[in-house]
Design an enzyme around this catalytic site. Structure first.
Site, mmCIF file in Angstrom:
data_model
loop_
_atom_site.group_PDB
_atom_site.id
_atom_site.type_symbol
_atom_site.label_atom_id
_atom_site.label_comp_id
_atom_site.label_asym_id
_atom_site.label_seq_id
_atom_site.Cartn_x
_atom_site.Cartn_y
_atom_site.Cartn_z
ATOM 1 N N ASN A 567 0.833 -1.198 0.000
ATOM 2 C CA ASN A 567 0.000 0.000 0.000
ATOM 3 C C ASN A 567 0.872 1.255 0.000
ATOM 4 O O ASN A 567 2.074 1.188 -0.252
ATOM 5 C CB ASN A 567 -0.905 -0.005 1.230
ATOM 6 C CG ASN A 567 -0.108 0.079 2.515
ATOM 7 O OD1 ASN A 567 0.933 -0.566 2.663
ATOM 8 N ND2 ASN A 567 -0.580 0.882 3.466
ATOM 9 N N CYS A 569 1.980 2.935 2.443
ATOM 10 C CA CYS A 569 2.973 3.004 3.527
ATOM 11 C C CYS A 569 3.746 1.709 3.695
ATOM 12 O O CYS A 569 4.444 1.538 4.698
ATOM 13 C CB CYS A 569 2.278 3.399 4.827
ATOM 14 S SG CYS A 569 1.379 4.954 4.715
ATOM 15 N N GLU A 571 3.142 -1.370 4.548
ATOM 16 C CA GLU A 571 2.953 -2.366 5.600
ATOM 17 C C GLU A 571 1.850 -3.366 5.286
ATOM 18 O O GLU A 571 1.774 -4.422 5.919
ATOM 19 C CB GLU A 571 2.663 -1.694 6.951
ATOM 20 C CG GLU A 571 1.221 -1.295 7.213
ATOM 21 C CD GLU A 571 0.826 0.018 6.552
ATOM 22 O OE1 GLU A 571 -0.227 0.572 6.903
ATOM 23 O OE2 GLU A 571 1.591 0.490 5.686
#
Length: 945
Positions: A567, A569, A571
């Site tokens: 995604n 970020c 994670e």
């Protein structure tokens, strides 16, 4: 001399009857008045009395009274010699006489007396213009009392008078209530760097203003009459039901919020929990999270938390019980839901999910559907990750027209512009991350998308990018071998395989290229391409380094699809397809709040996680899904991402240095406990509500837990992963629960950045080390001085905290190493991000990854980057089995402002001061600041939190 007491009038009567008494004095307003020597005596007497602490000003020892008489006569003689007298010049002479006589402490009292009088004159001259247009005198006593009440809560009541004086000095002759309030907050914020507790005082005053607007229906000057605790509680009881009903009527809250017994829920509110919030947290909530109507915020912190709790309990059977449970968890800051949930819970568009992961199909319909979906998902505050590896490369044949493809770059330009145009409902910038596998023929152009030079038509300055790297590429770099780039339309199954299967197919395609059966390909040096990746990462901050194979091999959902990307970020690791846009629902445990007496409180942590997992699972059923593909994926697999924040706070509370084996062990043990309780909680929900639909055939169903999958990566890779498989808890309990009950959620654990929600909770972000012990944080709510409260308290305990120490902290940019007075053990525990070797962050992350079924947003820090260091750092992360990394951070060109300190006092230059020019200007070494300090989200890297 006898200690016989004389009255004050008697003392003054002994002063000489100087001819100065016949003179006139020009007042500050220009008026002339008779010179009155007694006034001088009175002023000196008050200064002496203040210093002596005498109980009565009219009774002084005889020798003291004589001294007062003597000083008064000296001033009188000076006045007698002046042609003209002015009030200020007479007062200056009083100071000179006292100093000459050696009465330095009395002189100081006299100076304070002068300032006090000036303060009163200024206050009497300042007027407040109310909203009605009426002018009224500045209520100085009420202002000081208001400040004193807030200061008293934090042991700073003696500072109220000085703060009030600072405020009055800063005011023009006419102010509005808003200007008065802003000046008050500024005076408090200016004190935070020396005394961090003033951030809570400022927060209290900010809440007082909101109280007056909402709980009292007052505006403006009403902030000077704060509510008592009992009045606040009564105000909440009255206002909360009104707020919910009015918000429903306006269409802000969903009508189902009226199904609750609002009066009963209002009784659950605990106003005192507002004191847990620092100023940055309150201001962030006020600016970005509270619902508003006609420009006025209609929520307060406890109303906000209650609205979230109600919004997440709508589907529960025992609504009141669950609302209280959820509210208590949120309002005590033990757990915080992600930003989309905080924005939208209970509203008419409850888009509560954080992240959306899509794969783009290789045709115009698929491409522009992905762009349209991005816009729709971004509108409702989703962070986006797009997989672009399917799209044929530059020069590939277009099947329908027979023409040549322009590759991925022109489409990514459109994606970037669309992200800017759709700014998450006006609350924050939209943001998208594009992923591309390393064998794609357009990879080299992809690496350069964020460069500031070159053809602007082939640059995407607002698009995040990430490399999706197969293990085979890393092996080729180690072997200093060649690497072949392909167009995906000629190697269609490479993108959908991983591990050994990928390696075999890749070798087959390389052979086909050698035999002429594949026309569009290019051979490059793997080392040169790796070097270019790292160079561009350092230069532009992108593309991020993420790894395809461990992300897939360790995926519990390998039976239903391939993980094509992460995604925004890095994670979230979920499979997606044309029919399914992967969705994740995030929240974070405040680890620092679960340390009791220097030990991780497992009982409290278990209670928190059980409730948090229930809240996250509720998100899936209550969620507003902007696209059918998102609904398909989320309802079928039900993934959640429980993470953590405040890891550094926990280390401080346990007196552990981040750069230590103890920190690595704590990372292991704390993540094990979180994983253990989270999986048990999801299994309990499966017993109550049923297993997720695609459970059968999953790794969970086959008996694999995250720790078991390290061996699978090692086997597929053929390279040892040097991470201990040890455990502290009895995992047979978890295995038995999953065998018997299954799981409610396909994925349970992911560590997100938590930038904004950490600000609200007042703790360190996610798993981050302390950035600096003193710095200025800039985000969408403004600039905020951040000082390490843990450090200040420790230095106070050692008797080392002072303005001098603060100046040294400023000079050395928040680093302790050059400050001689601070003990070595303290320096070790308060190392900042750029003082910690990256290997410690990677070692901690590798231990956490043992227990996590998805990934971590892992930022890496380098004070003095080099190609060798970057290579070693990212290879270590890969060899220890990490799935992803996030930002590479290097030292910025901007530092703490040093204009208020004497930079010549400390002897050596900080590392960022490379040299000085002939003019004396500081020359910044910008080679230490090539990568951005923060991402392009307005100082908020947490696009999906």
């Amino acid at each position: 001399m006898s200690e016989t007491l004389l009255s004050f009038p008697q003392a003054l009567a002994t002063s000489s009857d100087s001819s100065a008494g016949l003179k006139q004095v020009r007042k500050r307003d220009g008026r002339l008045a008779r010179f009155d020597l007694a006034r001088i005596g009175t002023a000196i007497t008050k200064a002496v009395t203040a210093e002596l602490g005498a109980a009565a000003a009219h009774e002084l020892p005889a020798h003291v009274a004589q001294s007062i008489t003597d000083y008064t006569e000296r001033v009188a003689r000076w006045c007698d010699l002046q042609e003209q007298l002015a009030v200020e010049s007479i007062q200056d002479e009083v100071e000179r006489v006292l100093m000459t006589a050696g009465e330095h402490r009395v002189a100081r009292r006299y100076v304070l007396y002068r300032e006090s009088q000036a303060h009163k004159r200024k206050a009497s001259a300042t007027q407040v213009r109310l909203a009605s247009g009426e002018l009224t005198a500045l209520p100085i006593n009420a202002l000081e009392h208001w400040i004193a009440q807030a200061c008293e809560l934090h042991g700073q009541a003696p500072q109220a008078a000085a703060i009030t004086a600072d405020i009055v000095r800063s005011l023009p002759t006419e102010v509005t209530p808003t200007q008065l309030f802003d000046a008050t907050i500024l005076a408090l914020r200016s004190r935070v760097e020396l005394e961090p507790v003033f951030t809570y005082v400022a927060a209290k005053l900010l809440l007082d203003r909101s109280d007056s607007q909402l709980l009292q229906n007052h505006h403006g000057a009403a902030i000077l009459t704060p509510l008592s605790p009992s009045e606040r509680r009564a105000g909440y009881q009255r206002y909360f039901p009104e707020y919910v009903r009015a918000a429903v009527a306006r269409g802000q809250l969903h009508e189902s919020m009226l199904d609750y017994n609002l009066e009963a829920i209002a009784a659950f509110i605990v106003p005192e929990r507002d004191s847990l919030l620092a100023y940055l947290g309150v201001q962030t909530l006020y600016d970005r999270y509270f619902l508003a109507h006609e420009g006025l915020r209609v929520e307060l912190p406890q109303i906000f938390w209650m609205r979230i709790a109600m919004g997440l309990a709508l589907g529960e059977q025992n609504k009141l019980e669950r609302v209280k449970e959820f509210y208590d968890l949120l309002s005590q800051l033990h757990f915080t839901s992600a930003t989309p949930t905080l924005f939208n819970a209970g509203t008419c568009h409850p888009q509560l999910s954080s992240c959306y992961l899509s794969t783009v199909e290789d045709d115009l319909v698929g491409i522009f559907k992905a762009i349209q979906d991005n816009a729709i998902l971004s509108k409702w505050a989703g962070g986006l990750g797009n997989d672009w590896t399917n799209i044929r490369a530059l020069g590939a044949t277009i099947r329908g027209t027979g023409g040549k493809s322009q590759g991925i770059v022109p489409f990514l330009k459109v994606v970037s512009d669309a992200a800017v145009a759709v700014n998450q409902g006006g609350k924050r910038k939209g943001a998208v991350c594009a992923y591309l596998e390393t064998w794609h023929l357009d990879i080299e152009e992809f690496l350069e998308l964020r460069r500031t030079t070159g053809d602007e038509r082939r640059r995407t300055h607002d698009l995040h990018t990430a490399n999706w790297i197969p293990d085979l590429f890393m092996k080729r770099v180690l072997a200093r071998d060649t690497w072949t780039l392909f167009s995906p339309n000629e190697v269609p199954d490479l993108h959908h395989t991983y591990g050994r299967a990928f390696e075999q197919k890749y070798l087959d395609y390389e052979q086909a290229a050698d035999e002429g059966r594949i026309k569009l390909f290019r051979r490059v040096s793997a080392v040169d391409l790796w070097r270019k990746m790292l160079t561009l990462l350092f230069e532009t901050g992108h593309p991020w380094v993420t790894w395809k194979d461990p992300s897939n091999i360790r995926s519990p959902q390998d039976h239903v699809g391939v993980v094509h990307n992460s995604n925004l970020c890095t994670e979230i690791l979920l499979n997606n397809s044309a029919e399914e846009t992967a969705v994740c629902n995030l929240g974070s445990v405040n680890l620092g709040a679960h340390i009791t007496d220097g030990v991780l409180d497992l009982a409290m942590l278990e209670r928190t996680i059980r409730t948090a997992v229930r809240m996250l699972d509720n998100v899936i059923d209550l969620n507003f899904y902007p696209t059918p593909e998102a609904a398909n994926a989320n309802l079928r697999h039900r993934p959640i991402g429980l993470g953590l924040m405040g890891f550094q706070d926990a280390l401080y509370a346990m007196q552990i240095s981040y750069a230590s084996d103890r920190a690595v062990q704590f990372a292991d043990e704390s993540m094990e406990a979180i994983s253990y309780f989270a999986l048990l909680a999801s299994s309990e929900l499966a017993r109550e509500r049923g297993k997720y639909a695609s459970f059968a055939g999953s790794k969970w169903d086959r008996g694999y837990l995250p720790i078991d999958t390290i061996d699978l990566v090692e086997q597929e890779r053929g390279i040892k992963i040097d991470v201990p498989r040890t455990a502290q808890l009895n995992w047979e309990v978890v295995r038995r629960a999953i065998r018997e009950q299954g799981l409610r959620n396909s994925n349970v654990l992911a560590i997100a950045p938590t930038a904004t929600i950490s600000n609200i909770a007042g703790v360190s972000q996610s798993i981050e080390p302390t950035y600096r012990n003193l710095y200025v944080k800039s985000n969408l709510s403004g600039e905020f001085t951040q000082v390490n409260e843990w450090l200040v308290e420790e230095l106070k305990g050692l008797g080392l905290w002072s303005e001098e120490m603060l100046d040294q902290l400023k000079y050395y940019d928040g680093e302790l190493a050059p400050i001689a007075e601070i003990p070595a053990e303290v320096k070790e525990r308060y190392r900042t991000a750029f003082e910690i070797e990256p290997r410690w962050l990677i070692e901690c992350a590798a231990r956490r990854q043992k227990w996590i079924d998805m990934g971590q947003s892992l930022n890496l820090y380098l004070a003095a980057p080099s190609g060798r260091k970057l290579d070693e750092m990212y290879f270590l992360a890969w060899k220890l089995g990490l799935k992803t990394t996030y930002y590479l951070r290097t030292l910025a060109a901007t530092q703490v402002e040093k204009s208020t300190i004497d930079v010549n006092r400390f002897g050596i230059q900080p590392r960022w001061m490379k040299n000085k020019s002939a003019s004396g200007d500081i020359q910044i070494d910008r080679t230490l600041a090539s990568a951005p300090e923060v991402c392009n989200l307005g100082g908020d890297c947490e696009a999906c939190q």
